[in-house]
Every structure is written in structure tokens, then in C-alpha cells.
Design a protein around this motif. Structure first.
Motif, PDB file in Angstrom:
ATOM      1  N   ALA A  26      -4.069  -7.769  -2.890  1.00  9.34           N
ATOM      2  CA  ALA A  26      -3.708  -7.876  -1.471  1.00  9.34           C
ATOM      3  C   ALA A  26      -2.563  -6.995  -0.993  1.00  9.34           C
ATOM      4  CB  ALA A  26      -3.371  -9.337  -1.142  1.00  9.34           C
ATOM      5  N   SER A  27      -1.758  -6.450  -1.897  1.00 12.06           N
ATOM      6  CA  SER A  27      -0.575  -5.714  -1.431  1.00 12.06           C
ATOM      7  C   SER A  27      -0.940  -4.468  -0.617  1.00 12.06           C
ATOM      8  CB  SER A  27       0.328  -5.343  -2.613  1.00 12.06           C
ATOM      9  OG  SER A  27      -0.358  -4.514  -3.532  1.00 12.06           O
ATOM     10  N   LEU A  28      -2.119  -3.893  -0.904  1.00  9.79           N
ATOM     11  CA  LEU A  28      -2.560  -2.716  -0.150  1.00  9.79           C
ATOM     12  C   LEU A  28      -3.780  -3.037   0.726  1.00  9.79           C
ATOM     13  CD1 LEU A  28      -2.141  -0.004  -2.945  1.00  9.79           C
ATOM     14  CD2 LEU A  28      -0.563  -0.579  -1.109  1.00  9.79           C
ATOM     15  N   PHE A  29      -3.898  -4.313   1.058  1.00 13.47           N
ATOM     16  CA  PHE A  29      -5.051  -4.791   1.827  1.00 13.47           C
ATOM     17  C   PHE A  29      -5.246  -4.052   3.154  1.00 13.47           C
ATOM     18  CE2 PHE A  29      -6.924  -8.293   4.560  1.00 13.47           C
ATOM     19  CZ  PHE A  29      -8.199  -8.187   4.039  1.00 13.47           C
ATOM     20  N   PRO A  30      -4.196  -3.889   3.982  1.00 20.87           N
ATOM     21  CA  PRO A  30      -4.404  -3.172   5.255  1.00 20.87           C
ATOM     22  C   PRO A  30      -4.848  -1.721   5.048  1.00 20.87           C
ATOM     23  CG  PRO A  30      -2.291  -4.336   5.252  1.00 20.87           C
ATOM     24  CD  PRO A  30      -2.814  -4.364   3.842  1.00 20.87           C
ATOM     25  N   ILE A  31      -4.302  -1.070   4.019  1.00 22.58           N
ATOM     26  CA  ILE A  31      -4.691   0.316   3.738  1.00 22.58           C
ATOM     27  C   ILE A  31      -6.149   0.377   3.305  1.00 22.58           C
ATOM     28  CG2 ILE A  31      -4.213   2.338   2.285  1.00 22.58           C
ATOM     29  CD1 ILE A  31      -1.310   1.342   2.117  1.00 22.58           C
ATOM     30  N   TRP A  32      -6.565  -0.595   2.488  1.00 25.69           N
ATOM     31  CA  TRP A  32      -7.958  -0.678   2.035  1.00 25.69           C
ATOM     32  C   TRP A  32      -8.893  -0.853   3.219  1.00 25.69           C
ATOM     33  CZ3 TRP A  32     -11.231  -5.247   1.676  1.00 25.69           C
ATOM     34  CH2 TRP A  32     -12.413  -5.037   0.956  1.00 25.69           C
ATOM     35  N   LEU A  33      -8.510  -1.717   4.157  1.00 23.13           N
ATOM     36  CA  LEU A  33      -9.347  -1.942   5.339  1.00 23.13           C
ATOM     37  C   LEU A  33      -9.499  -0.676   6.172  1.00 23.13           C
ATOM     38  CD1 LEU A  33      -7.987  -5.419   6.560  1.00 23.13           C
ATOM     39  CD2 LEU A  33     -10.176  -4.969   5.431  1.00 23.13           C
ATOM     40  N   LYS A  34      -8.417   0.087   6.292  1.00 25.88           N
ATOM     41  CA  LYS A  34      -8.446   1.287   7.139  1.00 25.88           C
ATOM     42  C   LYS A  34      -9.090   2.479   6.441  1.00 25.88           C
ATOM     43  CE  LYS A  34      -5.428   4.299   9.882  1.00 25.88           C
ATOM     44  NZ  LYS A  34      -6.294   4.269  11.068  1.00 25.88           N
ATOM     45  N   GLN A  35      -8.625   2.779   5.222  1.00 26.04           N
ATOM     46  CA  GLN A  35      -9.073   3.996   4.537  1.00 26.04           C
ATOM     47  C   GLN A  35     -10.450   3.855   3.898  1.00 26.04           C
ATOM     48  OE1 GLN A  35      -6.191   5.636   1.818  1.00 26.04           O
ATOM     49  NE2 GLN A  35      -4.575   5.708   3.348  1.00 26.04           N
ATOM     50  N   GLU A  36     -10.725   2.704   3.278  1.00 21.97           N
ATOM     51  CA  GLU A  36     -11.977   2.535   2.554  1.00 21.97           C
ATOM     52  C   GLU A  36     -13.097   1.981   3.420  1.00 21.97           C
ATOM     53  OE1 GLU A  36     -12.464   3.582  -0.664  1.00 21.97           O
ATOM     54  OE2 GLU A  36     -10.477   4.453  -0.305  1.00 21.97           O
ATOM     55  N   LEU A  37     -12.754   1.067   4.329  1.00 22.49           N
ATOM     56  CA  LEU A  37     -13.785   0.446   5.160  1.00 22.49           C
ATOM     57  C   LEU A  37     -13.834   1.028   6.567  1.00 22.49           C
ATOM     58  CD1 LEU A  37     -13.378  -3.329   4.167  1.00 22.49           C
ATOM     59  CD2 LEU A  37     -14.691  -1.520   3.032  1.00 22.49           C
ATOM     60  N   ASN A  38     -12.843   1.873   6.903  1.00 23.99           N
ATOM     61  CA  ASN A  38     -12.783   2.531   8.216  1.00 23.99           C
ATOM     62  C   ASN A  38     -12.780   1.534   9.383  1.00 23.99           C
ATOM     63  OD1 ASN A  38     -12.862   5.232   7.148  1.00 23.99           O
ATOM     64  ND2 ASN A  38     -15.038   4.895   6.716  1.00 23.99           N
ATOM     65  N   LEU A  39     -12.048   0.437   9.212  1.00 22.11           N
ATOM     66  CA  LEU A  39     -11.960  -0.559  10.268  1.00 22.11           C
ATOM     67  C   LEU A  39     -10.831  -0.217  11.233  1.00 22.11           C
ATOM     68  CD1 LEU A  39     -12.507  -3.894   8.301  1.00 22.11           C
ATOM     69  CD2 LEU A  39     -14.192  -2.537   9.534  1.00 22.11           C
ATOM     70  N   SER A  40     -10.995  -0.603  12.470  1.00 19.23           N
ATOM     71  CA  SER A  40      -9.995  -0.320  13.500  1.00 19.23           C
ATOM     72  C   SER A  40      -8.812  -1.274  13.382  1.00 19.23           C
ATOM     73  CB  SER A  40     -10.628  -0.469  14.883  1.00 19.23           C
ATOM     74  OG  SER A  40     -10.996  -1.824  15.101  1.00 19.23           O
ATOM     75  N   GLY A  41      -7.755  -0.981  14.113  1.00 18.39           N
ATOM     76  CA  GLY A  41      -6.581  -1.842  14.123  1.00 18.39           C
ATOM     77  C   GLY A  41      -6.896  -3.225  14.666  1.00 18.39           C
ATOM     78  N   SER A  42      -7.758  -3.300  15.690  1.00 16.31           N
ATOM     79  CA  SER A  42      -8.113  -4.601  16.259  1.00 16.31           C
ATOM     80  C   SER A  42      -8.923  -5.437  15.274  1.00 16.31           C
ATOM     81  CB  SER A  42      -8.902  -4.419  17.560  1.00 16.31           C
ATOM     82  OG  SER A  42     -10.083  -3.675  17.332  1.00 16.31           O
ATOM     83  N   ALA A  43      -9.802  -4.786  14.513  1.00 16.10           N
ATOM     84  CA  ALA A  43     -10.593  -5.494  13.500  1.00 16.10           C
ATOM     85  C   ALA A  43      -9.684  -6.023  12.402  1.00 16.10           C
ATOM     86  CB  ALA A  43     -11.653  -4.570  12.914  1.00 16.10           C
TER      87      ALA A  43
END
Length: 200
Positions: A26-43
Motif C-alpha cells: 500500500a505505500s505506493l498505492f496512489p502511484i500504482w493507481l496512476k502509473q499502472e492503471l492510468n486512473l484519474s485523480g477523481s477515480a
């Protein structure tokens, strides 16, 4: 005195590897969501909100169960076994679901992460605090090992993420296997008085 020291070290190790597992996944969870899954900030915000809400809902359930079972280690055993699956969950279920449908993925993730980690930590802390009072060791020192576990995992997480983010998830599962071994080795003597108190 000997059983007190043994329990202190075992439960301190449990804290260490629980937080190591948590940080690895979980420590890099936001980075994983953005870089790997290409999710937006709102998502990403939606996912964090759903996780927080479900964790708040499940905490009273853990509290009730914890009160009813007293010093039995059922909850910790359940959490440990659940976390063994954290790597496959992130890689094969959570990630693909979030790509397919953010709301569905957020809901499924909130249930798993809430039960296993977000609300689970409260149940773990409550249990160890109860044991520390029974066996006369300092809870704060034991809990400190959790912070060390988080810091240790975070130190390696960034380097592993740059190689392959999935490595962190597999490391988390391996750490959780150690959790299972530790909790299976913990022996707590539960008196009739304690059983009656828990059942009252």
C-alpha cells in the motif's frame, strides 16, 4: 517471566510483518493507481473514500467479535490467512476490476482491504494490548515494531516498484505467510474466568 518474553517477541514480530505486508502492498498505492492503471485523480479519490468508509463500518464488527472471544486468536489467524492472498488479489482481481469498472473495483477492494488491513489493524492492536496486560509486557514497545516494519518495507518498495510493481505484492504475500507461522506459534492460556467474562 519466560512466557512473557516469548510472547513479547512473537507479537512484536507479528506487528513487524503485518506492517511490512501492509506497506509492501500500500505505500505506493496512489502511484500504482496512476502509473499502472492510468486512473484519474477523481477515480483515486473515490477509491480512497470507499476504502475509508468501509473500514469505519467494519471496525465495530471486529470490536464486537473481539469482545466476545476475549484472548482467543481467531481474528488474527483469519487476518493472517486473508493477507496471504494480498498479492494475487492486487494483481489478478483488484487491478483488472478497477480498469474494467472503477466503482465495482473500489467496492470489492474496500471489502478485502477493509477486512484484512484497514479495520484489521485495530483488531490486532486490541488483541496485543490485552495480551500485554495479562503477561505484563509493555504494549508500546511491541507496537513500535510495527512502525519499523512499515519503514523497512517502504525502503525497498520504491526500488522494487521501478523493476516491477507486482514484486511488491508478492513480497507482501510472502510476508503474510510469516504472519501465519507466527500466529500459529502463539500460545495464550485462557482461564475459565476470562471465558466467562468474554461470554457475559
Amino acid at each position: 517471566m519466560k512466557s512473557s518474553k516469548v510472547l513479547y517477541w512473537k507479537l512484536s514480530a507479528y506487528f513487524f510483518f503485518f506492517f511490512f505486508t501492509w506497506s509492501s502492498s500500500a505505500s505506493l498505492f496512489p502511484i500504482w493507481l496512476k502509473q499502472e492503471l492510468n486512473l484519474s485523480g477523481s477515480a483515486t479519490g473515490l477509491i480512497f473514500s470507499v476504502n475509508a468508509i468501509f473500514a469505519l463500518c467494519i471496525q465495530p464488527v471486529y470490536g464486537y467479535i473481539s469482545d466476545k472471544i476475549g484472548l482467543k486468536k481467531n481474528i488474527l489467524s483469519f487476518i493472517s490467512l486473508l493477507l496471504v492472498l494480498v498479492g494475487p488479489f492486487y494483481i489478478y482481481i483488484y487491478g483488472p476490476l478497477l480498469k474494467y469498472n472503477v466503482i465495482l473495483g473500489a467496492a470489492v477492494g474496500a471489502i478485502y482491504l477493509g477486512v484484512g488491513i484497514s479495520a484489521g489493524i485495530g483488531a490486532i492492536e486490541t488483541y496485543v494490548e490485552k495480551v500485554s496486560r495479562k503477561y505484563n509486557f509493555e504494549y508500546g514497545k511491541s507496537r513500535m515494531w510495527g512502525s519499523l516494519g512499515w519503514a523497512s518495507a517502504t525502503f525497498f518498495a520504491g526500488q522494487l516498484f521501478n523493476i516491477n510493481p507486482n514484486i511488491n505484492f508478492w513480497v507482501a504475500s510472502i510476508s503474510a505467510i510469516i504472519l501465519v507461522v507466527i500466529i500459529l506459534s502463539v500460545k495464550i492460556e485462557v482461564t475459565n474466568f476470562e471465558l466467562e467474562k468474554a461470554e457475559s
